[in-house]
Design an enzyme around this catalytic site. Structure first.
Site, PDB file in Angstrom:
ATOM      1  N   HIS A 188      -7.525  10.042   3.488  1.00 17.05           N
ATOM      2  CA  HIS A 188      -7.199   9.056   4.522  1.00 17.05           C
ATOM      3  C   HIS A 188      -7.597   9.551   5.917  1.00 17.05           C
ATOM      4  O   HIS A 188      -7.705  10.753   6.129  1.00 17.05           O
ATOM      5  CB  HIS A 188      -5.695   8.758   4.496  1.00 17.05           C
ATOM      6  CG  HIS A 188      -5.260   8.070   3.237  1.00 17.05           C
ATOM      7  ND1 HIS A 188      -4.475   8.666   2.290  1.00 17.05           N
ATOM      8  CD2 HIS A 188      -5.533   6.834   2.764  1.00 17.05           C
ATOM      9  CE1 HIS A 188      -4.260   7.829   1.293  1.00 17.05           C
ATOM     10  NE2 HIS A 188      -4.895   6.696   1.547  1.00 17.05           N
ATOM     11  N   ASP A 191       0.850  -1.190   0.000  1.00 17.95           N
ATOM     12  CA  ASP A 191       0.000   0.000   0.000  1.00 17.95           C
ATOM     13  C   ASP A 191       0.893   1.250   0.000  1.00 17.95           C
ATOM     14  O   ASP A 191       1.775   1.389   0.852  1.00 17.95           O
ATOM     15  CB  ASP A 191      -0.876  -0.037   1.271  1.00 17.95           C
ATOM     16  CG  ASP A 191      -1.962   1.014   1.273  1.00 17.95           C
ATOM     17  OD1 ASP A 191      -2.426   1.398   0.179  1.00 17.95           O
ATOM     18  OD2 ASP A 191      -2.360   1.453   2.376  1.00 17.95           O
TER      19      ASP A 191
HETATM   20  P1  13P Z   1      -8.928   4.966   5.283  1.00 13.46           P
HETATM   21  O1  13P Z   1      -8.020   5.861   6.064  1.00 13.46           O
HETATM   22  O2  13P Z   1     -10.172   5.675   4.886  1.00 13.46           O
HETATM   23  O3  13P Z   1      -9.194   3.686   5.954  1.00 13.46           O
HETATM   24  O4  13P Z   1      -8.161   4.619   3.906  1.00 13.46           O
HETATM   25  C1  13P Z   1      -7.163   3.635   3.881  1.00 13.46           C
HETATM   26  C2  13P Z   1      -6.390   3.639   2.622  1.00 13.46           C
HETATM   27  O5  13P Z   1      -6.722   4.267   1.639  1.00 13.46           O
HETATM   28  C3  13P Z   1      -5.181   2.811   2.590  1.00 13.46           C
HETATM   29  O6  13P Z   1      -4.478   2.959   1.399  1.00 13.46           O
HETATM   30  O1  G3H Z   2      -3.099   4.976   3.415  1.00 13.75           O
HETATM   31  C1  G3H Z   2      -2.552   4.799   4.474  1.00 13.75           C
HETATM   32  C2  G3H Z   2      -2.888   3.591   5.256  1.00 13.75           C
HETATM   33  O2  G3H Z   2      -3.918   3.849   6.159  1.00 13.75           O
HETATM   34  C3  G3H Z   2      -1.647   3.076   5.932  1.00 13.75           C
HETATM   35  O3  G3H Z   2      -1.293   3.910   6.972  1.00 13.75           O
HETATM   36  O4  G3H Z   2       1.114   4.402   6.602  1.00 13.75           O
HETATM   37  O5  G3H Z   2       0.059   4.624   8.878  1.00 13.75           O
HETATM   38  O6  G3H Z   2       0.455   2.358   7.876  1.00 13.75           O
HETATM   39  P1  G3H Z   2       0.173   3.814   7.620  1.00 13.75           P
HETATM   40 ZN    ZN Z   3      -4.535   4.931   0.621  1.00 12.31          ZN
END
Ligand code: 13P
Ligand code: G3H
Ligand code: ZN
Length: 333
Positions: free
Chosen positions: A184, A83
């Site tokens: 986010h 991600d």
């Molecule tokens: P949320 O913060 O809305 O859960 O989104 C998560 C996300 O897009 C991770 O890539």
């Molecule tokens: O898009 C972000 C996800 O919620 C992951 O968050 O980078 O704090 O693990 P993080």
């Molecule tokens: Zn994201």
């Protein structure tokens, strides 16, 4: 062991009026909660790992936790996805760690820089039998930009449909995260929660066949916010994407992947806070992480309903078999 890329999943989701839930994992309880929910609902799933998760949990531990989940549920189609990868080196490390899908997020680069970075990662990943998601546009609540910004300028943050087509043709990316007003975290909208649905429609037209991804898709359920606030937390004005808008984005407009992390964090936090507040002498982690894990199961099961992915696991496995997709190079070692 149906560990797979997202291709068989998106093949069916694209035309099928459902989306694959992509849930962020950081530890054992979160992973177990997500996978139990998907097993109960017979839903395909994507387990996604951020750079921060790799740092927090150590990739070796995460890999084995996920392997255990796959072993425990051999019937479930599962993809392991990076991600928001920010460099080609991180994407490469994930290819070496057995990911079946990676995201390269060059959305903060100028357009040409995003293309260059994405195309480089696509070349590398495709050689390893791994698929790539990229991002175009700036994620952020529409309204955050409305304050003091002219209406026509708001558009600048959303994904441009013509640019998306150019981007896709020049990078050969397998799926695209688009900016349509989500952001986010737990504070997505200051006023009315509103997504730019028309943008999805336009991008579907300029990029037919390209699976679209919605980040920032937590709905921030009020029941968790209430529990958190009741038991010593402070999250005033938290607001997410209403479930009916996610449902419409998926079933009416054709979004194929929906990213959720914040709601998992809220469920776990709310339950842990409740146990700490109502049972102050409790100190066995199993007695607060356990209820947290259960809250994740309940919440993810509900989500799978409005992603319309309930019962789709078997069809995805059949599509995977039909494609005869080779496993990524990592698994041939
Ligand atoms: P949320 O913060 O809305 O859960 O989104 C998560 C996300 O897009 C991770 O890539
Ligand atoms: O898009 C972000 C996800 O919620 C992951 O968050 O980078 O704090 O693990 P993080
Ligand atoms: Zn994201």
């Amino acid at each position: 062991m149906p560990l797979m890329t997202t291709k068989p999943m998106f093949d069916l989701a694209y035309e099928g009026g459902f989306a694959i839930g992509a849930f962020n994992v950081n530890n054992m309880e979160i992973t177990q909660g997500i996978v139990s929910a998907c097993a109960a609902e017979k839903s395909p799933l994507i387990l996604q790992i951020s750079k921060g998760a790799r740092k927090y949990a150590n990739m070796r531990f995460l890999r084995h936790i996920i392997s255990a989940a796959v072993e425990e549920h051999p019937e479930l189609p599962i993809a392991i996805h990076l991600d928001h990868g920010d460099t080609a080196d991180l994407a490469k490390a994930c290819l070496n760690d057995g990911f079946t899908s990676v995201m390269i997020d060059g959305s903060h680069e100028p357009f040409e820089g995003n293309i260059k970075l994405t195309a480089e990662v696509v070349r590398m990943a495709h050689q390893a039998g791994v698929v790539v998601e990229a991002e175009l546009g700036i994620l952020g609540g529409i309204e955050e930009h409305v304050v003091g910004v002219k209406a026509e300028d708001v558009e600048k943050f959303l994904t441009d449909p013509e640019q998306a087509q150019d981007f896709w043709k020049r990078t050969h990316v397998d799926s695209l995260a688009i900016a349509i007003g989500t952001s986010h975290g737990a504070y997505k909208f200051k006023h009315e929660a509103k997504l730019a649905m028309g943008r999805i429609e336009q991008i579907m037209k300029t990029c037919p066949g390209l699976p679209l991804v919605m980040h920032g898709s937590s709905s921030v359920p009020q029941e968790f916010i209430d529990l958190i606030n009741k038991y010593g937390g402070s999250m005033p004005n938290a607001k997410g994407v209403p479930e009916d808008q996610i449902y419409a984005a998926v079933t009416k407009y054709g979004v194929c992947k929906v990213n959720i992390d914040t709601d998992l964090r809220l469920a776990l936090t709310a339950k842990i806070r409740e146990v700490f507040a109502t049972k102050p002498s409790e100190f066995d982690p199993r007695n607060y992480l356990g209820p947290g894990r259960e809250a994740i199961v309940t919440m993810v099961r509900r989500k799978l309903q409005f992603l319309n992915s309930v019962g789709k696991a078997e069809a995805v496995v059949n599509q995977w078999k039909k494609l005869g997709e080779p496993m990524p190079a990592y698994y041939k070692k």
